[in-house]
Motif scaffolding. Structure first.
Motif, PDB file in Angstrom:
ATOM      1  N   GLU A  32       0.943  -1.150  -0.070  1.00  0.00           N
ATOM      2  CA  GLU A  32       0.132  -0.038  -0.036  1.00  0.00           C
ATOM      3  C   GLU A  32       0.837   1.322  -0.112  1.00  0.00           C
ATOM      4  O   GLU A  32       0.462   2.323  -0.513  1.00  0.00           O
ATOM      5  N   THR A  33       2.041   1.145   0.523  1.00  0.00           N
ATOM      6  CA  THR A  33       3.020   2.392   0.632  1.00  0.00           C
ATOM      7  C   THR A  33       3.567   2.759  -0.708  1.00  0.00           C
ATOM      8  O   THR A  33       3.509   3.713  -1.156  1.00  0.00           O
ATOM      9  N   LEU A  34       3.847   1.703  -1.371  1.00  0.00           N
ATOM     10  CA  LEU A  34       4.204   1.869  -2.727  1.00  0.00           C
ATOM     11  C   LEU A  34       3.237   2.321  -3.643  1.00  0.00           C
ATOM     12  O   LEU A  34       3.466   3.313  -4.483  1.00  0.00           O
ATOM     13  N   ARG A  35       1.904   2.019  -3.483  1.00  0.00           N
ATOM     14  CA  ARG A  35       0.816   2.407  -4.256  1.00  0.00           C
ATOM     15  C   ARG A  35       0.760   3.939  -3.986  1.00  0.00           C
ATOM     16  O   ARG A  35       0.427   4.707  -5.040  1.00  0.00           O
ATOM     17  N   LEU A  36       1.005   4.161  -2.831  1.00  0.00           N
ATOM     18  CA  LEU A  36       0.837   5.580  -2.170  1.00  0.00           C
ATOM     19  C   LEU A  36       1.787   6.503  -3.027  1.00  0.00           C
ATOM     20  O   LEU A  36       1.460   7.793  -3.609  1.00  0.00           O
ATOM     21  N   TYR A  37       3.050   6.070  -3.458  1.00  0.00           N
ATOM     22  CA  TYR A  37       3.988   6.903  -3.899  1.00  0.00           C
ATOM     23  C   TYR A  37       4.009   6.905  -5.525  1.00  0.00           C
ATOM     24  O   TYR A  37       4.377   7.738  -6.055  1.00  0.00           O
ATOM     25  N   HIS A  38       3.567   5.347  -6.077  1.00  0.00           N
ATOM     26  CA  HIS A  38       3.761   5.616  -7.728  1.00  0.00           C
ATOM     27  C   HIS A  38       2.249   6.119  -7.987  1.00  0.00           C
ATOM     28  O   HIS A  38       1.419   5.630  -7.849  1.00  0.00           O
ATOM     29  N   THR A  39       2.344   7.113  -8.958  1.00  0.00           N
ATOM     30  CA  THR A  39       1.483   7.599  -9.682  1.00  0.00           C
ATOM     31  C   THR A  39       1.966   7.696 -11.255  1.00  0.00           C
ATOM     32  O   THR A  39       2.888   8.412 -11.428  1.00  0.00           O
ATOM     33  N   SER A  40       1.294   7.301 -12.218  1.00  0.00           N
ATOM     34  CA  SER A  40       1.503   7.445 -13.673  1.00  0.00           C
ATOM     35  C   SER A  40       0.234   7.317 -14.250  1.00  0.00           C
ATOM     36  O   SER A  40      -0.495   6.480 -14.102  1.00  0.00           O
ATOM     37  N   PRO A  41       0.117   7.965 -15.524  1.00  0.00           N
ATOM     38  CA  PRO A  41      -1.128   8.064 -16.397  1.00  0.00           C
ATOM     39  C   PRO A  41      -0.963   6.815 -17.128  1.00  0.00           C
ATOM     40  O   PRO A  41       0.048   5.742 -17.035  1.00  0.00           O
ATOM     41  N   MET A  42      -1.865   6.566 -18.006  1.00  0.00           N
ATOM     42  CA  MET A  42      -1.893   5.239 -18.931  1.00  0.00           C
ATOM     43  C   MET A  42      -0.730   5.177 -19.497  1.00  0.00           C
ATOM     44  O   MET A  42      -0.146   6.302 -20.151  1.00  0.00           O
ATOM     45  N   VAL A  43      -0.207   4.202 -19.875  1.00  0.00           N
ATOM     46  CA  VAL A  43       1.054   3.962 -20.491  1.00  0.00           C
ATOM     47  C   VAL A  43       0.714   3.393 -22.046  1.00  0.00           C
ATOM     48  O   VAL A  43       0.142   2.383 -22.030  1.00  0.00           O
ATOM     49  N   TYR A  44       1.342   4.014 -22.988  1.00  0.00           N
ATOM     50  CA  TYR A  44       1.063   3.408 -24.459  1.00  0.00           C
ATOM     51  C   TYR A  44       2.567   2.538 -24.643  1.00  0.00           C
ATOM     52  O   TYR A  44       3.483   2.863 -24.375  1.00  0.00           O
ATOM     53  N   THR A 346       7.637   9.159  -6.372  1.00  0.00           N
ATOM     54  CA  THR A 346       6.921  10.537  -5.899  1.00  0.00           C
ATOM     55  C   THR A 346       5.845  10.718  -6.306  1.00  0.00           C
ATOM     56  O   THR A 346       5.096  10.101  -7.013  1.00  0.00           O
ATOM     57  N   SER A 347       5.365  11.628  -5.563  1.00  0.00           N
ATOM     58  CA  SER A 347       3.991  12.145  -5.863  1.00  0.00           C
ATOM     59  C   SER A 347       3.484  13.185  -6.823  1.00  0.00           C
ATOM     60  O   SER A 347       4.354  14.104  -6.947  1.00  0.00           O
ATOM     61  N   TYR A 348       2.625  12.848  -7.498  1.00  0.00           N
ATOM     62  CA  TYR A 348       2.218  13.666  -8.761  1.00  0.00           C
ATOM     63  C   TYR A 348       1.940  15.053  -8.063  1.00  0.00           C
ATOM     64  O   TYR A 348       2.463  15.995  -9.033  1.00  0.00           O
ATOM     65  N   ALA A 349       1.232  15.214  -7.102  1.00  0.00           N
ATOM     66  CA  ALA A 349       0.681  16.653  -6.599  1.00  0.00           C
ATOM     67  C   ALA A 349       2.197  17.315  -6.061  1.00  0.00           C
ATOM     68  O   ALA A 349       2.195  18.554  -6.277  1.00  0.00           O
ATOM     69  N   GLY A 436      -4.963  12.206 -13.280  1.00  0.00           N
ATOM     70  CA  GLY A 436      -4.572  12.814 -12.302  1.00  0.00           C
ATOM     71  C   GLY A 436      -3.792  14.334 -12.554  1.00  0.00           C
ATOM     72  O   GLY A 436      -3.248  14.867 -11.896  1.00  0.00           O
ATOM     73  N   TYR A 437      -4.353  14.779 -13.818  1.00  0.00           N
ATOM     74  CA  TYR A 437      -3.711  16.157 -14.030  1.00  0.00           C
ATOM     75  C   TYR A 437      -4.283  17.282 -13.328  1.00  0.00           C
ATOM     76  O   TYR A 437      -4.065  18.458 -13.371  1.00  0.00           O
ATOM     77  N   LEU A 438      -5.280  17.078 -12.545  1.00  0.00           N
ATOM     78  CA  LEU A 438      -5.743  17.688 -11.416  1.00  0.00           C
ATOM     79  C   LEU A 438      -4.713  18.158 -10.551  1.00  0.00           C
ATOM     80  O   LEU A 438      -4.919  19.068  -9.569  1.00  0.00           O
TER      81      LEU A 438
END
Length: 488
Positions: A32-44, A346-349, A436-438
């Motif tokens: 869950e900690t790793l999920r908290l840290y990793h943010t990334s939009p759709m990958v093509y 890293t956090s997106y925000a 996530g671009y908010l």
């Protein structure tokens, strides 16, 4: 998009992954900690090998061999795409994937081959050329397959839905505020920023009836297509020096960022971006990319695109991407005592919020204040960037919670951020695959509130430079984690 732009893992090398694996084992991070840290939009599906030619982390023959091995893997990559993609996909996602695949093929066929032209090893060049043809063909065949097989079955159901949106906010940023409350705050902020925009526009030209007319006049003062990159380079150094002279933030390194055109494969998803080395790479080359006009566009479309880069807006973009935005953030990350895991996840925000926060902060500190008129023009440019990020937040929420269409999103951005159609459509398309671009506005508001609270805590001892250096010393975790550390 760069690693900083996506807050993802695109800049991590094989060596980084080995270090990361051991660090996770040592530090016993939970899933869950790793999920908290990793943010990334759709990958093509794409073969992004630009890092192998832009950074000299190894002898050029070694890097050529690495790319050759990746090119050999291309058929398997696209076979997996054939096998794993749903029969019917969202139209904006397919359109974006086609653009990326075609841009990637062109990049690999032209720039990539040209970059390795100096390699003298004939046998290596021969096998590389053969695998390059395979990879280029794979990308073009993939684009053709999407056009023929997927586009006829395309739909417009790209929304992730409320439940997933709530999880995205919680797991990525630790935010429990409801999307509805965020939307309500966004609408208030947008209205307030538009009122401020009108006030500043009146300072520039009180004779014009509408603020948008003042801004459109400002947009006409832009570089030519040929001079877009050279002109951006001119002011980057003076912006960096402003930070030093005003003691706004420390500079951990004298290495400068390099400003270049966005590689073709990345132009479908980026207006401007930062590409930094992975956190454990020896190479120091970092690139601030600006997307040029497309020669295939009409003159009207090219002019609309160039209007996004007025001379004042371009400097604000440089602040965001380079000084003291993403590139300066990267320098602090490398120089920090953050753990190996903290340097990667890293956090997106945090990442985008920091860069967006610096735009407003620099205006507050007097950037561009050689005279009141020039200062007002820079302020108007900064406010326009703020309006765009607020529109991103609004469009993201409306698209993924209320099924706003790309066309509706485009119109909203045109009317509320005062963008021309070409740029507004580009921004709305991004909302379909990057909810996530908010995070730009989300993070900016968090940093502004944190600075206010820290200033109240420190009183007369408050130093803006000390505050900035401190918040960047922890890596890039969710901003609320930084608050806990510096506010105790």
């Amino acid at each position: 998009m760069s690693a900083f732009d996506t807050a993802g893992l695109s800049a991590i090398t094989k060596m980084d992954f080995n270090i990361l694996y051991n660090s996770i084992r040592q530090e016993l991070f939970s899933f869950e900690t790793l999920r908290l840290y990793h943010t990334s939009p759709m990958v093509y599906a794409n073969l992004d090998v630009s890092g192998y030619i832009t950074r000299d982390f190894a002898p050029i023959e070694d890097r050529m061999l690495y790319v050759h091995n990746m090119q050999l893997a291309a058929p398997a990559l696209f076979q997996w795409a054939h096998e794993n993609l749903d029969d019917s996909l969202a139209r904006p996602h397919i359109e974006t994937a086609i653009q990326i695949a075609k841009g990637g093929a062109s990049f690999m066929e032209k720039e990539l081959k040209a970059a390795f032209a100096g390699v003298k090893n004939d046998s290596l060049r021969k096998v590389f050329d053969e695998s390059n043809k395979v990879a280029v063909k794979g990308l073009r065949d993939y684009a053709s397959w999407l056009e023929k097989e997927k586009m006829p079955k395309a739909h417009n159901r790209f929304a992730i839905g409320r439940d997933n949106y709530v999880k995205m906010l919680l797991y990525n940023e630790g935010i429990t505020t409801s999307p509805e409350e965020i939307l309500s705050n966004c609408e208030k902020l947008l209205k307030a920023e538009q009122e401020k925009f009108a006030q500043v526009a009146k300072k520039i030209d009180p004779s014009k009836g509408k603020a948008i007319d003042v801004f459109k006049e400002l947009q006409k003062d832009h570089s030519t297509a040929a001079n877009l990159i050279p002109d951006a380079r001119k002011n980057a150094e003076s912006i960096r020096q402003f930070l030093i002279d005003k003691k706004i933030i420390s500079m951990p390194s004298d290495v400068r960022v390099l400003i270049k055109e966005t590689p073709e494969f990345a132009r479908a998803t980026s207006t401007a971006s930062m590409d930094t080395p992975g956190p454990f790479e020896k190479a120091t080359q970092a690139y601030y990319y600006i997307t040029p006009v497309d020669v295939k566009w009409s003159k009207k479309q090219q002019e609309e695109w160039l209007s996004l880069f007025s001379r004042y807006v371009t400097d604000v973009i440089t602040i965001h991407e380079a000084y003291p935005g993403h590139y300066t953030q990267f320098l602090h990350l490398n120089a920090s005592k953050a753990t190996r895991v903290e340097k990667i996840f890293t956090s997106y925000a945090f990442v985008e919020g920091w860069a967006h926060y610096t735009e407003q902060m620099m205006i507050e500190e007097g950037f561009g204040s050689s005279d009141s008129l020039t200062q007002a023009k820079y302020h108007l440019a900064q406010l326009n960037e703020s309006l765009l990020r607020l529109c991103r937040m609004y469009v993201s929420l409306k698209m993924h919670l209320s099924n706003m269409t790309v066309e509706e999103g485009t119109k909203f951005i045109e009317e509320n951020a005062y963008y021309e159609h070409q740029g507004a459509h580009h921004e709305a398309m991004r909302g379909t695959y990057d909810p996530g671009y908010l995070s730009y506005t989300l993070g900016k508001q968090q940093f502004l509130k944190l600075r206010e609270d820290y200033k109240a805590k420190m009183g007369d001892r408050f130093s803006l430079q000390e505050f900035h250096d401190k918040v960047l010393s922890f890596g890039g975790p969710p901003v609320e984690m930084v608050r806990e550390r510096i506010m105790n």
